[in-house]
Motif scaffolding. Structure first.
Motif, PDB file in Angstrom:
ATOM      1  N   GLY A  25       0.792  -1.231   0.000  1.00 45.31           N
ATOM      2  CA  GLY A  25       0.000   0.000   0.000  1.00 45.31           C
ATOM      3  C   GLY A  25       0.822   1.277   0.000  1.00 45.31           C
ATOM      4  N   VAL A  26       2.135   1.161   0.019  1.00 46.07           N
ATOM      5  CA  VAL A  26       3.095   2.262   0.038  1.00 46.07           C
ATOM      6  C   VAL A  26       2.938   3.072   1.329  1.00 46.07           C
ATOM      7  CG1 VAL A  26       3.929   4.340  -1.141  1.00 46.07           C
ATOM      8  CG2 VAL A  26       3.212   2.372  -2.469  1.00 46.07           C
ATOM      9  N   TRP A  27       4.005   3.165   2.066  1.00 48.12           N
ATOM     10  CA  TRP A  27       4.047   3.925   3.314  1.00 48.12           C
ATOM     11  C   TRP A  27       2.839   3.643   4.217  1.00 48.12           C
ATOM     12  CZ3 TRP A  27       5.368   7.392  -0.982  1.00 48.12           C
ATOM     13  CH2 TRP A  27       6.745   7.449  -1.190  1.00 48.12           C
ATOM     14  N   GLY A  28       2.591   2.380   4.463  1.00 54.24           N
ATOM     15  CA  GLY A  28       1.539   1.997   5.401  1.00 54.24           C
ATOM     16  C   GLY A  28       0.131   2.159   4.888  1.00 54.24           C
ATOM     17  N   GLY A  29      -0.063   2.096   3.592  1.00 55.24           N
ATOM     18  CA  GLY A  29      -1.404   2.170   3.028  1.00 55.24           C
ATOM     19  C   GLY A  29      -1.791   3.518   2.457  1.00 55.24           C
ATOM     20  N   CYS A  30      -0.827   4.340   2.138  1.00 56.65           N
ATOM     21  CA  CYS A  30      -1.097   5.687   1.627  1.00 56.65           C
ATOM     22  C   CYS A  30      -1.810   5.666   0.273  1.00 56.65           C
ATOM     23  CB  CYS A  30       0.213   6.464   1.523  1.00 56.65           C
ATOM     24  SG  CYS A  30       0.027   8.110   0.823  1.00 56.65           S
ATOM     25  N   TRP A  31      -1.397   4.787  -0.613  1.00 57.82           N
ATOM     26  CA  TRP A  31      -1.940   4.743  -1.972  1.00 57.82           C
ATOM     27  C   TRP A  31      -1.822   6.102  -2.669  1.00 57.82           C
ATOM     28  CZ3 TRP A  31      -3.691   0.916  -5.220  1.00 57.82           C
ATOM     29  CH2 TRP A  31      -3.705  -0.379  -4.668  1.00 57.82           C
ATOM     30  N   CYS A  32      -0.838   6.892  -2.268  1.00 54.70           N
ATOM     31  CA  CYS A  32      -0.589   8.209  -2.849  1.00 54.70           C
ATOM     32  C   CYS A  32      -1.804   9.134  -2.658  1.00 54.70           C
ATOM     33  CB  CYS A  32      -0.187   8.107  -4.316  1.00 54.70           C
ATOM     34  SG  CYS A  32       1.007   9.355  -4.815  1.00 54.70           S
ATOM     35  N   MET A  33      -2.379   9.079  -1.448  1.00 51.17           N
ATOM     36  CA  MET A  33      -3.540   9.908  -1.101  1.00 51.17           C
ATOM     37  C   MET A  33      -3.209  10.998  -0.084  1.00 51.17           C
ATOM     38  SD  MET A  33      -6.302   9.099  -2.760  1.00 51.17           S
ATOM     39  CE  MET A  33      -7.553   9.851  -1.745  1.00 51.17           C
ATOM     40  N   ALA A  34      -2.017  10.969   0.509  1.00 49.78           N
ATOM     41  CA  ALA A  34      -1.694  11.868   1.629  1.00 49.78           C
ATOM     42  C   ALA A  34      -1.754  13.346   1.274  1.00 49.78           C
ATOM     43  CB  ALA A  34      -0.317  11.534   2.181  1.00 49.78           C
ATOM     44  N   PHE A  35      -1.555  13.698   0.021  1.00 44.54           N
ATOM     45  CA  PHE A  35      -1.525  15.118  -0.349  1.00 44.54           C
ATOM     46  C   PHE A  35      -2.877  15.613  -0.879  1.00 44.54           C
ATOM     47  CE2 PHE A  35       2.814  13.572  -0.492  1.00 44.54           C
ATOM     48  CZ  PHE A  35       3.414  14.467   0.374  1.00 44.54           C
ATOM     49  N   HIS A  36      -3.852  14.694  -0.987  1.00 43.08           N
ATOM     50  CA  HIS A  36      -5.208  15.107  -1.359  1.00 43.08           C
ATOM     51  C   HIS A  36      -5.895  15.757  -0.154  1.00 43.08           C
ATOM     52  CE1 HIS A  36      -5.177  13.484  -5.400  1.00 43.08           C
ATOM     53  NE2 HIS A  36      -4.655  12.359  -4.947  1.00 43.08           N
ATOM     54  N   ALA A  37      -7.079  16.294  -0.356  1.00 48.49           N
ATOM     55  CA  ALA A  37      -7.750  17.106   0.658  1.00 48.49           C
ATOM     56  C   ALA A  37      -8.033  16.381   1.963  1.00 48.49           C
ATOM     57  CB  ALA A  37      -9.045  17.674   0.102  1.00 48.49           C
ATOM     58  N   LYS A  38      -8.490  15.156   1.926  1.00 46.05           N
ATOM     59  CA  LYS A  38      -8.800  14.471   3.172  1.00 46.05           C
ATOM     60  C   LYS A  38      -8.326  13.032   3.102  1.00 46.05           C
ATOM     61  CE  LYS A  38     -13.361  12.687   2.238  1.00 46.05           C
ATOM     62  NZ  LYS A  38     -14.656  12.427   2.747  1.00 46.05           N
ATOM     63  N   GLY A  39      -7.967  12.539   4.248  1.00 47.32           N
ATOM     64  CA  GLY A  39      -7.521  11.157   4.329  1.00 47.32           C
ATOM     65  C   GLY A  39      -8.689  10.215   4.460  1.00 47.32           C
ATOM     66  N   ASN A  40      -8.468   8.996   4.049  1.00 44.37           N
ATOM     67  CA  ASN A  40      -9.497   7.962   4.129  1.00 44.37           C
ATOM     68  C   ASN A  40      -9.036   6.805   4.996  1.00 44.37           C
ATOM     69  OD1 ASN A  40     -11.448   8.969   1.969  1.00 44.37           O
ATOM     70  ND2 ASN A  40      -9.483   9.035   0.926  1.00 44.37           N
ATOM     71  N   GLY A  41      -7.877   6.951   5.618  1.00 45.26           N
ATOM     72  CA  GLY A  41      -7.303   5.850   6.383  1.00 45.26           C
ATOM     73  C   GLY A  41      -6.760   4.800   5.444  1.00 45.26           C
ATOM     74  N   ALA A  42      -5.833   4.020   5.940  1.00 41.67           N
ATOM     75  CA  ALA A  42      -5.184   3.019   5.097  1.00 41.67           C
ATOM     76  C   ALA A  42      -6.196   2.082   4.436  1.00 41.67           C
ATOM     77  CB  ALA A  42      -4.170   2.219   5.914  1.00 41.67           C
ATOM     78  N   GLY A  43      -7.272   1.757   5.142  1.00 41.03           N
ATOM     79  CA  GLY A  43      -8.268   0.846   4.591  1.00 41.03           C
ATOM     80  C   GLY A  43      -9.074   1.429   3.444  1.00 41.03           C
ATOM     81  N   GLY A  44      -9.294   2.738   3.459  1.00 39.18           N
ATOM     82  CA  GLY A  44     -10.120   3.354   2.420  1.00 39.18           C
ATOM     83  C   GLY A  44      -9.347   4.024   1.306  1.00 39.18           C
ATOM     84  N   ASN A  45      -8.035   4.097   1.419  1.00 42.83           N
ATOM     85  CA  ASN A  45      -7.252   4.825   0.432  1.00 42.83           C
ATOM     86  C   ASN A  45      -7.258   4.189  -0.955  1.00 42.83           C
ATOM     87  OD1 ASN A  45      -6.565   7.013   1.999  1.00 42.83           O
ATOM     88  ND2 ASN A  45      -4.606   6.164   2.648  1.00 42.83           N
ATOM     89  N   ARG A  46      -7.248   2.866  -1.038  1.00 38.61           N
ATOM     90  CA  ARG A  46      -7.255   2.217  -2.350  1.00 38.61           C
ATOM     91  C   ARG A  46      -8.520   2.599  -3.119  1.00 38.61           C
ATOM     92  NH1 ARG A  46      -8.459  -1.677  -5.973  1.00 38.61           N
ATOM     93  NH2 ARG A  46      -6.791  -3.015  -6.745  1.00 38.61           N
ATOM     94  N   ALA A  47      -9.665   2.438  -2.479  1.00 35.75           N
ATOM     95  CA  ALA A  47     -10.935   2.760  -3.138  1.00 35.75           C
ATOM     96  C   ALA A  47     -11.021   4.243  -3.477  1.00 35.75           C
ATOM     97  CB  ALA A  47     -12.112   2.346  -2.257  1.00 35.75           C
ATOM     98  N   ALA A  48     -10.540   5.098  -2.576  1.00 45.34           N
ATOM     99  CA  ALA A  48     -10.575   6.546  -2.819  1.00 45.34           C
ATOM    100  C   ALA A  48      -9.684   6.913  -4.006  1.00 45.34           C
ATOM    101  CB  ALA A  48     -10.145   7.304  -1.570  1.00 45.34           C
ATOM    102  N   LYS A  49      -8.505   6.302  -4.079  1.00 45.37           N
ATOM    103  CA  LYS A  49      -7.603   6.600  -5.206  1.00 45.37           C
ATOM    104  C   LYS A  49      -8.227   6.121  -6.508  1.00 45.37           C
ATOM    105  CE  LYS A  49      -3.632   8.228  -6.637  1.00 45.37           C
ATOM    106  NZ  LYS A  49      -3.170   9.570  -6.299  1.00 45.37           N
ATOM    107  N   GLN A  50      -8.791   4.927  -6.509  1.00 46.69           N
ATOM    108  CA  GLN A  50      -9.411   4.405  -7.730  1.00 46.69           C
ATOM    109  C   GLN A  50     -10.589   5.278  -8.164  1.00 46.69           C
ATOM    110  OE1 GLN A  50     -10.556   0.250  -7.650  1.00 46.69           O
ATOM    111  NE2 GLN A  50     -10.476   0.151  -9.877  1.00 46.69           N
ATOM    112  N   ALA A  51     -11.356   5.787  -7.215  1.00 49.75           N
ATOM    113  CA  ALA A  51     -12.469   6.683  -7.549  1.00 49.75           C
ATOM    114  C   ALA A  51     -11.931   7.970  -8.180  1.00 49.75           C
ATOM    115  CB  ALA A  51     -13.296   6.993  -6.302  1.00 49.75           C
ATOM    116  N   ARG A  52     -10.837   8.499  -7.653  1.00 53.89           N
ATOM    117  CA  ARG A  52     -10.228   9.708  -8.232  1.00 53.89           C
ATOM    118  C   ARG A  52      -9.721   9.435  -9.645  1.00 53.89           C
ATOM    119  NH1 ARG A  52      -8.805  14.225  -5.799  1.00 53.89           N
ATOM    120  NH2 ARG A  52      -9.411  14.560  -3.670  1.00 53.89           N
ATOM    121  N   VAL A  53      -9.184   8.258  -9.867  1.00 47.76           N
ATOM    122  CA  VAL A  53      -8.726   7.906 -11.222  1.00 47.76           C
ATOM    123  C   VAL A  53      -9.929   7.872 -12.162  1.00 47.76           C
ATOM    124  CG1 VAL A  53      -7.742   6.044 -12.652  1.00 47.76           C
ATOM    125  CG2 VAL A  53      -6.631   6.689 -10.496  1.00 47.76           C
TER     126      VAL A  53
END
Length: 187
Positions: A25-53
């Motif tokens: 998940g890169v850096w404990g589940g970040c999924w390259c979401m840390a610099f976006h507006a809000k975090g989703n936690g390691a568990g929700g970052n994959r789905a959030a990143k895919q939705a942004r894509v």
């Protein structure tokens, strides 16, 4: 090394996801979401990143060696990537927001030191030109005279950015700089 670079989109999502999954998940589940507006936690970052894509609200230049994705550089408009490290020091010297930010790099741990980050940066600048160009800012680390593990250089090195024509704007941490350049619109 000869690499190809492609934008992160629905067609390259499986390649991006495979690289992230190979690295837990890169850096404990970040999924390259840390610099976006809000975090989703390691568990929700994959789905959030895919939705942004899917909706086009995330940007990255993916680096390929053949069919394998070996790294990326995330970039985007400032409203897409509002979170940055050293924010207080950054805001103290802020006069105008850039059009684009380059916020992070990730390179497969077996491919570090091969020029993947430089290829990713070049790819991001090419995508920014294709998307209309403008001012581009990033926050790399000055590693001159000291050793820093590649895994901790998520913003890249100052030397790499300067080789691509970025200029130092101001220092915002002991070893971190705001660097900027202007990218002309291109095809």
């Amino acid at each position: 090394m000869s690499f190809s670079v492609k934008p992160l989109d629905e067609t390259t999502w499986p390649d991006f996801a495979a690289l992230v999954e190979r690295h837990n998940g890169v850096w404990g589940g970040c999924w390259c979401m840390a610099f976006h507006a809000k975090g989703n936690g390691a568990g929700g970052n994959r789905a959030a990143k895919q939705a942004r894509v899917r909706d086009g609200s995330t940007h990255a230049a993916l680096v390929f060696d053949g069919a394998a994705c070996v790294g990326w550089c995330q970039f985007g408009p400032t409203d897409e990537l509002p979170r940055i490290k050293h924010r207080r020091a950054y805001e103290e010297g802020l006069t105008v927001l850039p059009d684009w930010r380059i916020t992070c790099f990730f390179i497969d741990k077996t491919r570090r030191g091969e020029g993947v980050a430089a290829a990713a940066l070049a790819g991001a600048l090419g995508e920014i030109a294709r998307l209309g160009g403008g001012t581009v800012e990033s926050y790399p680390e000055d590693t001159q005279g000291r050793k820093v593990a590649g895994a901790f250089l998520h913003n890249g090195t100052l030397a790499m950015f300067e080789k691509k024509g970025f200029r130092r704007a101001r220092q915002i941490g002991k070893h971190r700089w705001v660097v900027a350049t202007t990218v002309a619109p291109g095809a």
